[in-house]
Structure formats: C-alpha cells, structure tokens
Design a protein around this motif. Sequence first.
Motif, mmCIF file in Angstrom:
data_model
loop_
_atom_site.group_PDB
_atom_site.id
_atom_site.type_symbol
_atom_site.label_atom_id
_atom_site.label_comp_id
_atom_site.label_asym_id
_atom_site.label_seq_id
_atom_site.Cartn_x
_atom_site.Cartn_y
_atom_site.Cartn_z
ATOM 1 N N UNK A 175 15.064 4.742 -4.910
ATOM 2 C CA UNK A 175 14.284 5.257 -6.040
ATOM 3 C C UNK A 175 13.076 4.373 -6.327
ATOM 4 N N UNK A 176 13.239 3.057 -6.171
ATOM 5 C CA UNK A 176 12.105 2.142 -6.352
ATOM 6 C C UNK A 176 11.051 2.416 -5.281
ATOM 7 N N UNK A 177 11.470 2.616 -4.043
ATOM 8 C CA UNK A 177 10.528 2.897 -2.958
ATOM 9 C C UNK A 177 9.802 4.223 -3.179
ATOM 10 N N UNK A 178 10.522 5.232 -3.652
ATOM 11 C CA UNK A 178 9.893 6.519 -3.929
ATOM 12 C C UNK A 178 8.887 6.406 -5.072
ATOM 13 N N UNK A 179 9.240 5.653 -6.103
ATOM 14 C CA UNK A 179 8.313 5.448 -7.226
ATOM 15 C C UNK A 179 7.078 4.699 -6.753
ATOM 16 N N UNK A 180 7.275 3.740 -5.866
ATOM 17 C CA UNK A 180 6.150 2.988 -5.310
ATOM 18 C C UNK A 180 5.216 3.901 -4.527
ATOM 19 N N UNK A 181 5.791 4.797 -3.745
ATOM 20 C CA UNK A 181 4.974 5.730 -2.958
ATOM 21 C C UNK A 181 4.178 6.665 -3.867
ATOM 22 N N UNK A 182 4.833 7.156 -4.933
ATOM 23 C CA UNK A 182 4.119 8.023 -5.885
ATOM 24 C C UNK A 182 2.992 7.275 -6.583
ATOM 25 N N UNK A 183 3.260 6.027 -6.971
ATOM 26 C CA UNK A 183 2.232 5.228 -7.632
ATOM 27 C C UNK A 183 1.050 4.977 -6.702
ATOM 28 N N UNK A 184 1.333 4.635 -5.457
ATOM 29 C CA UNK A 184 0.268 4.398 -4.482
ATOM 30 C C UNK A 184 -0.573 5.649 -4.271
ATOM 31 N N UNK A 185 0.083 6.789 -4.193
ATOM 32 C CA UNK A 185 -0.652 8.043 -4.010
ATOM 33 C C UNK A 185 -1.501 8.366 -5.235
ATOM 34 N N UNK A 186 -0.989 8.075 -6.417
ATOM 35 C CA UNK A 186 -1.763 8.388 -7.622
ATOM 36 C C UNK A 186 -2.922 7.428 -7.822
ATOM 37 N N UNK A 187 -2.767 6.167 -7.399
ATOM 38 C CA UNK A 187 -3.884 5.224 -7.515
ATOM 39 C C UNK A 187 -5.022 5.596 -6.572
ATOM 40 N N UNK A 188 -4.679 6.047 -5.376
ATOM 41 C CA UNK A 188 -5.670 6.500 -4.400
ATOM 42 C C UNK A 188 -6.854 5.540 -4.343
#
Length: 81
Positions: free
Chosen positions: A54-67
Amino acid sequence: MPASRSLVSEVVTYNVRVWLAGLAAAVLVPLSLVALVVDLVTGGKDDPDALARRVLQASARLEASLDVHGALTDVRVAETA
C-alpha cells in the motif's frame, strides 16, 4: 504571456515539484522500510493488501500526480486493480 515570463514560470514550477518529490522520497523511503518490517513480523507479506504494498502504491500515485517534468514527457502510469 511573454516568453521570459513563461520560462520563469516553467522553471519555478519544476523546482517546486522537484522539491516536493524530494520531500516525499525523504518520508516514503523510511516509511516503506518500516512497513516491510511490520509485514514480515505480522506475517502479512503474502497479503495483496500488505502495508508495504500500500505504501508503494501510494508512492506511485503521488509520483504520477506530481508529474515533475510536466509537458516534457508523455509517460502515463496505469494502476491495475
């Protein structure tokens, strides 16, 4: 908007995004290690909803949103259920 103002805006936006990405990494790296240890101790390593995943998935979502690179890249992140 004049070209110089546009360039300044792009560089400032890039720097803010990079700073936020660095801050996120500084928090997420130790958090992911703690989550891994918790999963290993509690036996949740085989659970698809394990804390570390779940931490890794949240990290991926955050990275995608920061763009960070914005319009300079055309990479899309797709999340599968």
